[in-house]
Design a protein around this motif. Structure first.
Motif, PDB file in Angstrom:
ATOM      1  N   SER A 186       8.151   1.970  16.042  1.00 18.77           N
ATOM      2  CA  SER A 186       8.806   0.593  15.539  1.00 18.77           C
ATOM      3  C   SER A 186       9.364   0.926  14.044  1.00 18.77           C
ATOM      4  O   SER A 186       8.957   1.823  13.627  1.00 18.77           O
ATOM      5  CB  SER A 186       7.406  -0.612  15.382  1.00 18.77           C
ATOM      6  N   TYR A 187      10.597   0.796  14.497  1.00 24.04           N
ATOM      7  CA  TYR A 187      11.628   0.674  12.565  1.00 24.04           C
ATOM      8  C   TYR A 187      11.656  -0.421  12.191  1.00 24.04           C
ATOM      9  O   TYR A 187      11.533  -1.818  12.135  1.00 24.04           O
ATOM     10  CB  TYR A 187      12.509   0.789  12.849  1.00 24.04           C
ATOM     11  N   GLY A 188      11.663  -0.258  11.037  1.00 24.08           N
ATOM     12  CA  GLY A 188      11.256  -1.857   9.906  1.00 24.08           C
ATOM     13  C   GLY A 188      11.882  -1.508   9.633  1.00 24.08           C
ATOM     14  O   GLY A 188      13.547  -0.993   9.251  1.00 24.08           O
ATOM     15  N   SER A 189      12.755  -2.813   8.434  1.00 21.02           N
ATOM     16  CA  SER A 189      14.139  -2.693   7.233  1.00 21.02           C
ATOM     17  C   SER A 189      14.234  -2.138   6.514  1.00 21.02           C
ATOM     18  O   SER A 189      13.294  -1.678   5.263  1.00 21.02           O
ATOM     19  CB  SER A 189      13.909  -4.528   7.577  1.00 21.02           C
ATOM     20  N   PRO A 190      15.173  -1.652   6.154  1.00 25.12           N
ATOM     21  CA  PRO A 190      15.392  -0.168   5.253  1.00 25.12           C
ATOM     22  C   PRO A 190      14.797  -1.185   4.031  1.00 25.12           C
ATOM     23  O   PRO A 190      15.181  -2.124   3.780  1.00 25.12           O
ATOM     24  CB  PRO A 190      16.426   0.282   5.036  1.00 25.12           C
ATOM     25  N   ILE A 191      14.430  -0.735   3.158  1.00 31.62           N
ATOM     26  CA  ILE A 191      14.098  -0.496   1.613  1.00 31.62           C
ATOM     27  C   ILE A 191      15.148  -0.274   0.524  1.00 31.62           C
ATOM     28  O   ILE A 191      14.908   0.945   0.416  1.00 31.62           O
ATOM     29  CB  ILE A 191      12.639  -0.591   1.480  1.00 31.62           C
ATOM     30  N   SER A 192      15.704  -1.309   0.316  1.00 33.61           N
ATOM     31  CA  SER A 192      16.384  -0.619  -1.143  1.00 33.61           C
ATOM     32  C   SER A 192      16.110  -0.550  -2.677  1.00 33.61           C
ATOM     33  O   SER A 192      14.967  -1.794  -2.946  1.00 33.61           O
ATOM     34  CB  SER A 192      17.598  -1.038  -1.777  1.00 33.61           C
ATOM     35  N   ILE A 193      16.290   0.154  -3.239  1.00 34.92           N
ATOM     36  CA  ILE A 193      15.670   0.692  -4.895  1.00 34.92           C
ATOM     37  C   ILE A 193      15.848   0.124  -5.882  1.00 34.92           C
ATOM     38  O   ILE A 193      17.515   0.271  -6.031  1.00 34.92           O
ATOM     39  CB  ILE A 193      15.332   2.442  -5.057  1.00 34.92           C
ATOM     40  N   PRO A 194      15.803  -0.793  -6.651  1.00 35.53           N
ATOM     41  CA  PRO A 194      16.940  -1.681  -7.499  1.00 35.53           C
ATOM     42  C   PRO A 194      16.896  -0.264  -8.504  1.00 35.53           C
ATOM     43  O   PRO A 194      16.083   0.003  -8.339  1.00 35.53           O
ATOM     44  CB  PRO A 194      15.603  -3.164  -8.081  1.00 35.53           C
ATOM     45  N   ARG A 195      18.423  -0.523  -8.968  1.00 34.48           N
ATOM     46  CA  ARG A 195      18.117   0.406 -10.185  1.00 34.48           C
ATOM     47  C   ARG A 195      17.413   0.581 -11.308  1.00 34.48           C
ATOM     48  O   ARG A 195      17.581   0.939 -12.584  1.00 34.48           O
ATOM     49  CB  ARG A 195      19.851   0.182 -10.975  1.00 34.48           C
ATOM     50  N   GLU A 196      16.899  -1.486 -11.385  1.00 34.85           N
ATOM     51  CA  GLU A 196      15.987  -1.445 -12.651  1.00 34.85           C
ATOM     52  C   GLU A 196      14.884  -0.876 -12.718  1.00 34.85           C
ATOM     53  O   GLU A 196      14.415  -0.014 -13.543  1.00 34.85           O
ATOM     54  CB  GLU A 196      15.948  -3.427 -13.232  1.00 34.85           C
ATOM     55  N   VAL A 198      14.455   2.140 -11.709  1.00 38.67           N
ATOM     56  CA  VAL A 198      14.955   3.644 -11.299  1.00 38.67           C
ATOM     57  C   VAL A 198      14.550   4.106 -13.341  1.00 38.67           C
ATOM     58  O   VAL A 198      13.916   5.075 -13.831  1.00 38.67           O
ATOM     59  CB  VAL A 198      16.096   3.814 -10.742  1.00 38.67           C
ATOM     60  N   GLU A 199      15.029   3.013 -13.940  1.00 38.93           N
ATOM     61  CA  GLU A 199      15.029   2.852 -14.973  1.00 38.93           C
ATOM     62  C   GLU A 199      14.324   2.641 -15.869  1.00 38.93           C
ATOM     63  O   GLU A 199      13.732   3.726 -16.830  1.00 38.93           O
ATOM     64  CB  GLU A 199      15.922   1.300 -15.997  1.00 38.93           C
ATOM     65  N   LYS A 200      13.310   2.042 -15.897  1.00 37.54           N
ATOM     66  CA  LYS A 200      11.711   1.645 -15.515  1.00 37.54           C
ATOM     67  C   LYS A 200      10.935   3.254 -15.758  1.00 37.54           C
ATOM     68  O   LYS A 200      10.065   3.929 -16.134  1.00 37.54           O
ATOM     69  CB  LYS A 200      11.074   0.463 -15.196  1.00 37.54           C
ATOM     70  N   TYR A 201      11.022   4.132 -14.559  1.00 38.06           N
ATOM     71  CA  TYR A 201      10.690   5.270 -14.096  1.00 38.06           C
ATOM     72  C   TYR A 201      11.655   6.655 -15.415  1.00 38.06           C
ATOM     73  O   TYR A 201      10.353   6.732 -15.857  1.00 38.06           O
ATOM     74  CB  TYR A 201      11.108   5.656 -12.442  1.00 38.06           C
ATOM     75  N   LYS A 202      12.465   6.199 -15.646  1.00 38.83           N
ATOM     76  CA  LYS A 202      12.998   7.100 -17.000  1.00 38.83           C
ATOM     77  C   LYS A 202      12.425   6.536 -17.741  1.00 38.83           C
ATOM     78  O   LYS A 202      12.260   7.709 -18.642  1.00 38.83           O
ATOM     79  CB  LYS A 202      14.194   6.378 -16.497  1.00 38.83           C
ATOM     80  N   GLN A 203      11.666   5.892 -18.059  1.00 43.80           N
ATOM     81  CA  GLN A 203      10.972   5.497 -19.701  1.00 43.80           C
ATOM     82  C   GLN A 203      10.042   6.045 -19.150  1.00 43.80           C
ATOM     83  O   GLN A 203       8.978   6.505 -20.629  1.00 43.80           O
ATOM     84  CB  GLN A 203      11.175   4.428 -19.741  1.00 43.80           C
ATOM     85  N   GLY A 204       8.786   6.565 -18.922  1.00 40.79           N
ATOM     86  CA  GLY A 204       8.296   6.902 -18.487  1.00 40.79           C
ATOM     87  C   GLY A 204       6.444   5.615 -19.006  1.00 40.79           C
ATOM     88  O   GLY A 204       7.313   5.087 -19.000  1.00 40.79           O
ATOM     89  N   GLY A 205       5.127   6.398 -19.183  1.00 35.95           N
ATOM     90  CA  GLY A 205       4.559   5.787 -19.211  1.00 35.95           C
ATOM     91  C   GLY A 205       3.826   4.117 -18.267  1.00 35.95           C
ATOM     92  O   GLY A 205       4.174   4.832 -17.827  1.00 35.95           O
ATOM     93  N   THR A 206       4.299   3.881 -19.933  1.00 35.81           N
ATOM     94  CA  THR A 206       3.417   2.460 -18.612  1.00 35.81           C
ATOM     95  C   THR A 206       4.536   2.292 -18.087  1.00 35.81           C
ATOM     96  O   THR A 206       4.853   1.351 -16.933  1.00 35.81           O
ATOM     97  CB  THR A 206       2.894   1.370 -19.540  1.00 35.81           C
ATOM     98  N   ALA A 207       5.951   1.566 -18.321  1.00 33.34           N
ATOM     99  CA  ALA A 207       7.299   1.448 -17.467  1.00 33.34           C
ATOM    100  C   ALA A 207       7.067   2.255 -16.285  1.00 33.34           C
ATOM    101  O   ALA A 207       7.367   1.611 -15.098  1.00 33.34           O
ATOM    102  CB  ALA A 207       8.335   1.102 -18.350  1.00 33.34           C
ATOM    103  N   LYS A 208       7.316   3.509 -16.236  1.00 35.77           N
ATOM    104  CA  LYS A 208       7.163   4.199 -15.122  1.00 35.77           C
ATOM    105  C   LYS A 208       5.901   3.132 -13.852  1.00 35.77           C
ATOM    106  O   LYS A 208       6.706   4.067 -13.075  1.00 35.77           O
ATOM    107  CB  LYS A 208       6.991   6.131 -15.375  1.00 35.77           C
ATOM    108  N   ARG A 209       4.320   4.095 -14.673  1.00 30.80           N
ATOM    109  CA  ARG A 209       3.397   2.816 -13.874  1.00 30.80           C
ATOM    110  C   ARG A 209       4.104   1.890 -12.849  1.00 30.80           C
ATOM    111  O   ARG A 209       3.627   2.305 -11.696  1.00 30.80           O
ATOM    112  CB  ARG A 209       2.197   3.332 -14.552  1.00 30.80           C
TER     113      ARG A 209
END
Length: 549
Positions: A186-196, A198-209
Motif C-alpha cells: 500500500s502506498y500513502g500520500s507523499p510527505i512534503s518537508i516544510p522549509r522551516e 530545514v532551517e531549524k535543522y541547520k541551526q543545530g541543537g534543540t532546534a535540530k532535534r
C-alpha cells in the motif's frame, strides 16, 4: 541493508545488483564485556569489577544488560567507573545488585552512509528505507529510527533546490511464514518537508532535534495510514473476526487490498471506542465466538458449510475423502523426491529462527526470519538436489542400461529441466489436498453434531448483526464523511461480470481482471469450488487469510 548481510556471498551479490547501500548496524559489532557491572553510589554511575572500560568502551556506547535494559555511556572515568547519560531505572538496579555480565555496543559514525544517500537524492534518485531498523513479527510498528528524517533534512539542508518527498509504503502480509502466501503493498500520500523544518535543522541543537522529531511524527502517521497496527495479538484476532462478521450494504467478495483497508478502518474505530462499554461487550462476544471456532476446529468462512443436512453432507464427505486419497496417491512420488529439500530447508530455517529469536529484543516468534531463510536455502539447495538426481539418471543410463554417453547426457539434462515442473505440480497437489482436508471438519460436524452446528450458525448470525449495527451507527463518529456503508455496492459480482464477457474491448478493466483470475494458479487442480523517491517501507502484522479465500 545491514552490512553483515551485505558481506554474505549470495545476499551481497544480489544486493549489489539492486544498488543497495550497506549500513553498519551497531548491534552487529557487539562484543562481550570483561568483568561484571555493579550500581554506583548514585543512579548515574556504574562500577566495574575486573573491567577494562578505557579499552572496551567510549562515550555514546551502549552497555547491554538484557534484551530490554541498555545503558548509554556518557563518560569513561576509569577502567572501573563509567558515568551514564540517563539514570538507572528499577530493572537495571535489580540486574546490577549482584553483579551483571554485559555486552558493549559501540557507537558508529554513519557520516559516510549519509553522504552516499545525499548524493543519490541530489542526483534525482530514490532511496528505500525500512525505518523500524529491522524485521519483526509484532502486531504493530516498532518505534521509528531517526535515520530517514536526518537523511531527508540533511539532503535539503545541503542543497536549497532539493525537494525531497517521503512516500510511506506499507507491506501487509497474510501468513508471511508460509510458502506462496499473499501480501499487499500500500502506498500513502507523499510527505512534503516544510522549509522551516530545514532551517531549524541547520541551526543545530534543540532546534535540530525538534525538526527531526516533527518529521519522525509525520513519517509515523504516514506509515500508520498504510499498515495494520494492533496493540496485541488477541486484539488483532478480535478485529479480524469483527471485520469478517461485518456485512456491507451489498454483499461482495472483497479483493485483498480492500480487506487490508477494512482492517485498518476497524483498528481506527477500535482505538476510538475501546473504552466504550458497548464496544467492550461486543469485543468479548467476538472473542468468545473465536474460542468456539477454535474448539470446533473451524474457520469463520466454514460455519455456513455446516448448514448441510445429514443426507447431503455425508455423500460430500465421502467423495472428498476419496479425492483426498487420490491426491495423496498422485502427490506421493513428488513428496518422496522433494523430501530431502523440505527436510534441509526446515532444519536450517528453524535453526536460524532460534538464533534470531535469542539475539533479538523485538521478535515474538521470528517468523520473518523463518520465511526469509526458507527462500534463501531453497534457492541454493534446489538446483543442487536436482543436479544430483540428474547425475543419477546419467549414471544409470550409461552404466546400468549401457546407453551411449550422448544419449544418457541428453536424458539427464531433460530430467533436470522437467524436475521443477514436476515439483511444482506436487506442491499444487499438496496444497489442494490440504484445502480438501480442511474442508472435511465442517462436514464432519454437520453429520455428527448438527445441533452444535446450528447453535454456532445462530451465534454467528446474531453477532454479525450486532457488529454491523455498531459499525453503521458509530462509523461516522470516527471517519466522518469518509464512512460509507455502500462503499462496495458498485462492485459487480464475478458471476455477472463473466456473463457479460465478450472478446471485443479486451483491455476493459473488468475483463482484464477476469483474465488475471484465469491465470491465478490457485485454481489449478481444484476439481470443484469448495466452500470454503525516498520511500519509507514498513511491514504490518500478519492477517487471517483463510477467511477471505
Amino acid at each position: 541493508m545491514a552490512k553483515s548481510s551485505f558481506n554474505r556471498k549470495l545476499i551481497g551479490t544480489v544486493a549489489r545488483m539492486l544498488h543497495a547501500i550497506p549500513v553498519i548496524r551497531p548491534q552487529d559489532l557487539a562484543t562481550k564485556g570483561r568483568g561484571s557491572l555493579h550500581a554506583g553510589d548514585d543512579n548515574l554511575t556504574v562500577i566495574g569489577r575486573g573491567t577494562e572500560f578505557t579499552q572496551q568502551t567510549g562515550p555514546r556506547d551502549l552497555l547491554v544488560l538484557s534484551k530490554k535494559v541498555q545503558l548509554p555511556v556518557d563518560k569513561v572515568i576509569s577502567d572501573t567507573e563509567i558515568k551514564l547519560k540517563v539514570p538507572l531505572d528499577d530493572e537495571a538496579n535489580k540486574l546490577l545488585r549482584d553483579g551483571a555480565s554485559y555486552k558493549v555496543i559501540p557507537h558508529v559514525d554513519q557520516s559516510t552512509l549519509y553522504d552516499k544517500v545525499h548524493e543519490r537524492l541530489h542526483n534525482g534518485g530514490c532511496i528505500v528505507i525500512f525505518p523500524e531498523g529491522g524485521s519483526h513479527d509484532q502486531t504493530q510498528m516498532l518505534p521509528l529510527k531517526a535515520g530517514f528524517a536526518i537523511m531527508a533534512l540533511g539532503a535539503m539542508a545541503e542543497d536549497e533546490n532539493a525537494d525531497v518527498k517521503i512516500v510511506p509504503v506499507g507491506l501487509n502480509y497474510f501468513h508471511p511464514h508460509r510458502f506462496r502466501s499473499r501480501a499487499v503493498v500500500s502506498y500513502g500520500s507523499p510527505i512534503s518537508i516544510p522549509r522551516e523544518w530545514v532551517e531549524k535543522y541547520k541551526q543545530g541543537g534543540t532546534a535540530k532535534r525538534e525538526a527531526i522529531a516533527a518529521l519522525l511524527d509525520e513519517g509515523h502517521e504516514g506509515l500508520k495510514s498504510v499498515t495494520t497496527n494492533a496493540p496485541d495479538y488477541d486484539t488483532l484476532m478480535v478485529l479480524n473476526a469483527a471485520r469478517r462478521l461485518y456485512k456491507p450494504a451489498a454483499t461482495h467478495k472483497l479483493t485483498i487490498d480492500q480487506v487490508v483497508d477494512l482492517n485498518r478502518r476497524f483498528l481506527l474505530g477500535y482505538r476510538y471506542f475501546k473504552d466504550n462499554p458497548e464496544c467492550k461487550e461486543l469485543a468479548a462476544k467476538v472473542s468468545a465466538y473465536n474460542n468456539q471456532l477454535k474448539y470446533f476446529g473451524l474457520h469463520d468462512h466454514q460455519v455456513e458449510t455446516t448448514k448441510k443436512s445429514l443426507f447431503s453432507a455425508a455423500p460430500v464427505l465421502v467423495s472428498r475423502l476419496i479425492r483426498l486419497v487420490f491426491l495423496a496417491f498422485l502427490g506421493f512420488p513428488s513428496l518422496i523426491i522433494n523430501s530431502p529439500l523440505m527436510l534441509i530447508v526446515r532444519l536450517i530455517s528453524q535453526k536460524k529462527q532460534k538464533e534470531a529469536l535469542a539475539s533479538s529484543s523485538v521478535k515474538v516468534a521470528a517468523r520473518d526470519v523463518l520465511a526469509s531463510w526458507k527462500v534463501i536455502i531453497a534457492l541454493i539447495v534446489t538446483p543442487v538436489i536436482y543436479g544430483i538426481y540428474s547425475f543419477i539418471v546419467f549414471m544409470s543410463l550409461w552404466r546400468v542400461y549401457e546407453r551411449d554417453a550422448k544419449t544418457s547426457l541428453m536424458y539427464a539434462c531433460l530430467s533436470f529441466v522437467i524436475q521443477p515442473f514436476f515439483a511444482y505440480t506436487g506442491i499444487r497437489l499438496v496444497e489442494t489436498g490440504l484445502d480438501l482436508l480442511k474442508s472435511l471438519q465442517p462436514l464432519i460436524i454437520a453429520v455428527c453434531e448438527p445441533d452444535a452446528a446450528a447453535g454456532l450458525r445462530l451465534m454467528r448470525e446474531k453477532l454479525s448483526d450486532d457488529v454491523t449495527r455498531f459499525v453503521n451507527e458509530h462509523g461516522p463518529d470516527v471517519l466522518g464523511k469518509q464512512f460509507d456503508p455502500h462503499r462496495f455496492d458498485h462492485l459487480e459480482l464475478r458471476k455477472q461480470a463473466a456473463e457479460t464477457w465478450n472478446w471485443r474491448g479486451i483491455y476493459n478493466s473488468k475483463k482484464t481482471e477476469i483474465i488475471q483470475q484465469w491465470f491465478d494458479d490457485k485454481s489449478i487442480f481444484q476439481f470443484n469450488p469448495m466452500s470454503s523517491t525516498s520511500s519509507l517501507a514498513s511491514s504490518s502484522s500478519s492477517m487471517d487469510e483463510q477467511s477471505d479465500d
